[in-house]
Design an enzyme around this catalytic site. Structure first.
Site, PDB file in Angstrom:
ATOM      1  CG  HIS A 196     -10.025  14.647   0.772  1.00 22.73           C
ATOM      2  ND1 HIS A 196      -9.301  13.779   1.547  1.00 22.73           N
ATOM      3  CD2 HIS A 196      -9.921  15.862   1.363  1.00 22.73           C
ATOM      4  CE1 HIS A 196      -8.793  14.428   2.583  1.00 22.73           C
ATOM      5  NE2 HIS A 196      -9.148  15.697   2.490  1.00 22.73           N
TER       6      HIS A 196
ATOM      7  CB  CYS B 142      -5.709  16.212   2.058  1.00 20.50           C
ATOM      8  SG  CYS B 142      -6.420  17.735   2.669  1.00 20.50           S
TER       9      CYS B 142
ATOM     10  CD  GLU C  67     -10.033  10.697  -0.240  1.00 16.75           C
ATOM     11  OE1 GLU C  67      -9.428  11.197  -1.219  1.00 16.75           O
ATOM     12  OE2 GLU C  67      -9.849  11.087   0.925  1.00 16.75           O
TER      13      GLU C  67
END
Ligand code: GLN
Length: 530
Positions: free
Chosen positions: A499, A374, A501
């Protein structure tokens, strides 16, 4: 429908979320459909406006709802995808009640906490559990029993317990069992917090005692006696890696106690989770990853990134050590960055941004594996523009009104005055260019990843950047927005506007993280050979 409520006593930060998520995992392993609901008794509607310094990371769900990081634990442990409905806050409940009141739906009654607010809470829980076709609904109440904010929620649970048939509702209370100076396990705090629960009309069926070490038989006996639960229902939860908690619970036979109390049959058990934990315990190699960010002193500010690295590590076969580096320090001091990989996480604002740019430049020039997420993606564009394309005052318009904004708002966003409304949130489709590193990592040409950002690569600069060797290998929104970048000449230089994750799970790690950790491990092996 069965309900398991999880409350916490003594103090916050006991790992109530992990306990609840681990209970979820135990039941999923037994083939049950588990639907979690997290109650956050704060007045905010959601966590979007909350500062990571105070609360840890803001987690983003598929539908774009910004929530407490506990929801991340649920997704990772239970292996499901949640939406905003799985997070109840005081703000959301009161908003609904007030809207109903304005529409005249209460037919002239005085609107009160009991029954109107509590009814709204109960129907929210039941509706979500039903809509998601749950067999078991897990309800975690944030905060600590006794907090003013959580009272209406605990009262709603008290009513549910009465309304649900016997064997359909149990309460698990998580408390702390501290050690005194002589190393003795103390049960008084647990006794007090159960007493507090009782005063609210709630009775624990199971008590989970958090302790530095395993609870002794004598401690369990004492808790059972003083808190009026069966001894088998006092469960030890000693400090350990979070992914081990479900296994520890199984050793304590928590799954059997729950099934018995909820009158559920035992089903055949799945073992993938155990396999994952076994592989995690047996890791021999390791890598050191520098994470350069602004909130490095806050333990949980980059929680999902830490977990995603761990998942990828187990997959690849190495332990990942995170070295946290304050980006501001890089601006004034010379800081060692010679690690096996450098990761720049998401972020907002000017503070420490130049330090992150410096770290990216170091990774690029020294051929060190790099993953940008990001803000890390945007700053990689800024760094490349400055150093390689020689656009001296390249920047993001978030950081400076410099004349060369290689990262900028799209025209339609510039018109919106209110910041909150312009965030691009949630799962969005990203198209991947065939033949690129991104394509090799994902193994497909279209993926869905979660977003949380406002700024974009300025399309005017793309030809110049690509002309100098930067490859945009993923995009969205009909190519109006760049999503992935890579440098083919580099060992591993990969950054994403989204993102990844948030979608990484122990049993299915995120492809960019797998690629990054693999590159870091290979790099380390090369260095060791020298
Ligand atoms: N501050 C950047 C933006 O708003 C990046 C956001 C982030 O890293 N989550 O676009």
């Amino acid at each position: 429908m069965k309900f398991i409520a999880v409350t916490g006593g003594v103090m916050s930060g006991l790992g109530k979320g992990i306990t609840a998520a681990s209970i979820g995992r135990l039941l999923v392993d037994l083939g049950y459909r588990v639907v979690p609901i997290k109650i956050d008794p704060y007045i905010n509607i959601d966590a979007g406006t909350m500062n990571p310094f105070q609360h840890g990371e803001v987690y983003v769900l598929k539908d774009g709802t910004e929530v407490d990081l506990d929801l991340g634990h649920y997704e990772r442990f239970i292996g499901i995808e949640l939406t905003g409905e799985h997070n109840i806050t005081t703000g959301k409940i009161y908003r609904r009640v007030i809207e109903k009141e304005r529409k005249g739906e209460y037919l002239g009654q005085t609107v009160q906490i009991i029954p109107h607010v509590t009814d709204e809470i109960k129907s929210w829980i039941r509706n979500v559990a039903k809509a998601k076709n749950a067999e078991i609904c897990l309800i975690e109440v944030g905060g600590t029993v006794g907090d003013i904010e959580s009272m209406p929620f605990l009262e709603a649970l008290r009513q549910m317990r009465i309304e649900e048939k016997d064997g359909n509702f149990i309460l698990v209370h998580v408390t702390l069992v501290p050690l005194d100076a002589g190393g003795e396990q103390k049960t008084k705090p647990t006794q007090h917090s159960v007493k507090e629960l009782r005063e609210l009309g709630l009775y624990p069926d199971i008590i989970v005692g958090r302790c530095k070490e395993k609870l002794k038989e004598s401690t369990k006996k004492k808790i059972a006696l003083f808190c009026d639960v069966e001894k088998e229902a006092v469960i030890s939860n000693e400090d350990c890696d979070i992914y081990e908690v479900p296994l520890k619970f199984r050793e304590e036979k928590l799954d059997e106690v729950i099934l018995r109390k909820l009158k559920l049959e035992k089903r055949e058990r799945r073992t993938e989770w155990e396999d994952f934990v076994r592989r995690m315990r047996e890791l021999k190699e390791e890598v050191d990853i520098a994470i350069v960010g602004k909130y490095v002193d806050v333990k949980d500010a980059y929680l999902s990134i830490r977990e995603a690295l761990k998942h990828a590590g187990v997959h690849v076969g190495c332990r990942v050590n995170c070295i946290w580096i304050d980006s501001e320090r890089l601006e004034n001091e010379s800081v060692n960055l010679d690690y096996d990989g450098i990761l720049i996480p998401g972020g907002f604002g000017k503070r420490g941004a130049e330090g992150k740019i410096r770290a990216i430049g170091y990774a690029r020039e020294n051929n060190i594996p790099f993953l940008g997420i990001c803000f890390g993606f945007q700053l990689a564009v800024v760094e490349f523009s400055r150093s390689v394309c020689k656009i001296k005052n390249a920047n993001s318009s978030e950081l400076s009104e410099s004349s060369e904004c290689v990262i900028d708002l799209l025209p339609e966003q510039k018109q919106v005055k209110e910041l909150g409304a312009t965030m691009r949130l949630g799962e969005i489709e990203v198209t991947i260019k065939p033949g690129t590193l991104a394509h090799r990592l994902y193994g497909r040409e279209s993926v869905f990843e979660r977003h949380r950002h406002r700024y974009e690569v300025n399309p005017e600069y793309i030809p110049k950047l690509e002309g100098r060797g930067l490859v945009f290998s993923g995009w969205s929104d009909g190519k109006r927005r760049m999503e992935i970048l890579e440098l083919p000449e580099h060992r591993f230089f990969f950054a994403v506007q989204f993102h990844p994750e948030f979608k990484s799970r122990p049993l299915s790690p995120s492809p960019p993280f797998i690629g990054f950790v693999t590159a870091a491990l290979n790099f380390r092996r090369e260095k060791l050979k020298k």
